[in-house]
Design a protein around this motif. Sequence first.
Motif, PDB file in Angstrom:
ATOM      1  N   VAL A 267       0.835  -1.197   0.000  1.00 57.98           N
ATOM      2  CA  VAL A 267       0.000   0.000   0.000  1.00 57.98           C
ATOM      3  C   VAL A 267       0.874   1.253   0.000  1.00 57.98           C
ATOM      4  CG1 VAL A 267      -1.879   1.175   1.191  1.00 57.98           C
ATOM      5  CG2 VAL A 267      -1.699  -1.317   1.325  1.00 57.98           C
ATOM      6  N   TYR A 268       1.907   1.211   0.808  1.00 52.40           N
ATOM      7  CA  TYR A 268       2.828   2.353   0.891  1.00 52.40           C
ATOM      8  C   TYR A 268       4.218   1.865   0.470  1.00 52.40           C
ATOM      9  CZ  TYR A 268      -0.861   3.677   4.152  1.00 52.40           C
ATOM     10  OH  TYR A 268      -2.061   3.930   4.732  1.00 52.40           O
ATOM     11  N   PRO A 269       4.529   1.765  -0.853  1.00 49.28           N
ATOM     12  CA  PRO A 269       5.811   1.190  -1.283  1.00 49.28           C
ATOM     13  C   PRO A 269       6.979   1.963  -0.677  1.00 49.28           C
ATOM     14  CG  PRO A 269       4.383   1.666  -3.161  1.00 49.28           C
ATOM     15  CD  PRO A 269       3.715   2.242  -1.961  1.00 49.28           C
ATOM     16  N   MET A 270       8.033   1.203  -0.336  1.00 53.38           N
ATOM     17  CA  MET A 270       9.237   1.824   0.256  1.00 53.38           C
ATOM     18  C   MET A 270       9.864   2.773  -0.775  1.00 53.38           C
ATOM     19  SD  MET A 270       9.850   0.389   3.253  1.00 53.38           S
ATOM     20  CE  MET A 270      11.605   0.371   3.564  1.00 53.38           C
ATOM     21  N   LYS A 271      10.365   3.880  -0.316  1.00 52.67           N
ATOM     22  CA  LYS A 271      11.050   4.803  -1.221  1.00 52.67           C
ATOM     23  C   LYS A 271      12.444   4.250  -1.515  1.00 52.67           C
ATOM     24  CE  LYS A 271       8.708   9.093  -0.337  1.00 52.67           C
ATOM     25  NZ  LYS A 271       8.448   9.892   0.829  1.00 52.67           N
ATOM     26  N   LYS A 272      12.869   4.338  -2.775  1.00 51.70           N
ATOM     27  CA  LYS A 272      14.220   3.848  -3.129  1.00 51.70           C
ATOM     28  C   LYS A 272      15.261   4.807  -2.550  1.00 51.70           C
ATOM     29  CE  LYS A 272      13.577   0.826  -6.842  1.00 51.70           C
ATOM     30  NZ  LYS A 272      12.276   1.074  -7.473  1.00 51.70           N
TER      31      LYS A 272
END
Length: 274
Positions: A267-272
């Motif tokens: 839902v809240y993808p990790m930031k690269k």
Amino acid sequence: MSVHSQTRRVTVPDIRAHKGAAPVVVLTCYHAHTARLLDSHVDVMLVGDSLGMVMHGLETTLGVTLEMMIAHGKAVMRGAQKALVVVDMPFGSYEESPEVAFRNAARVIQETGCTAVKLEGGSRMAATIHYLTERGIPVMAHIGLTPQMVHVKGGFRTVGRTEEDWPLLLADAQAVAEAGAFAVGVGGMAEPLAAKITAEIPIPTIGIGASPACDGQVLVMEDMLGLNPDPPKFVRQYAQLGPAIEAAVQAYARDVRARAFPGAENVYPMKKAR
Ligand code: KIV
């Protein structure tokens, strides 16, 4: 000038104008989400004291309080923009005198913002209906099978099955119409009598387990949606939400137990990292 929504709400004269014209569509409603779903499809939402059984698991409507009716009335009003909302007066809140009925009905109207109240009783309630309508409170009457009389009658029984009973029931209908009720709920009544009453009084009759000849129909929403495992015999069910809810909950429980539940990363993808 009003700061409120521009949607035009159905009015009491609109409902009266259904007499002898298009049938009035009424459903019970007790909470905000369903009020939103119903709003464009019904003319009237009834916050019925049947909520005692449906929402609170009571055996009868007799344990329902004014506070319960007001709480559910407010919830429905938050979801209903267009339909006329009627709130039931619960047992003990209106029978004592027209003055007590007025005080409690005024509370319902002021605290919920609904348009009208409904109360049970025919000729015996005519003076109260007159008192309320003369003072600005529209009343929907309710005759025939009146659930708040359950103990006096010894159960819930269809009325008017023998013609000897007809004159008193017809007099009830005429009395509430003359007293100023804008419509009358006709509960659990033999079909020919409900049709005769509909033909003889000048206000819309709203049938529940009465006659298709009535000027409108009301059902308890949960009954027609298949949420009540034991609905009254006259109820036509338009959905089977009970089994659908059980199947959905089973699937959810299976997913949780199998740890097959989506994690927050979906839902809240990790930031690269840069
Ligand atoms: O409380 C209710 O839902 C009602 C219907 C039976 C009309 O009064």
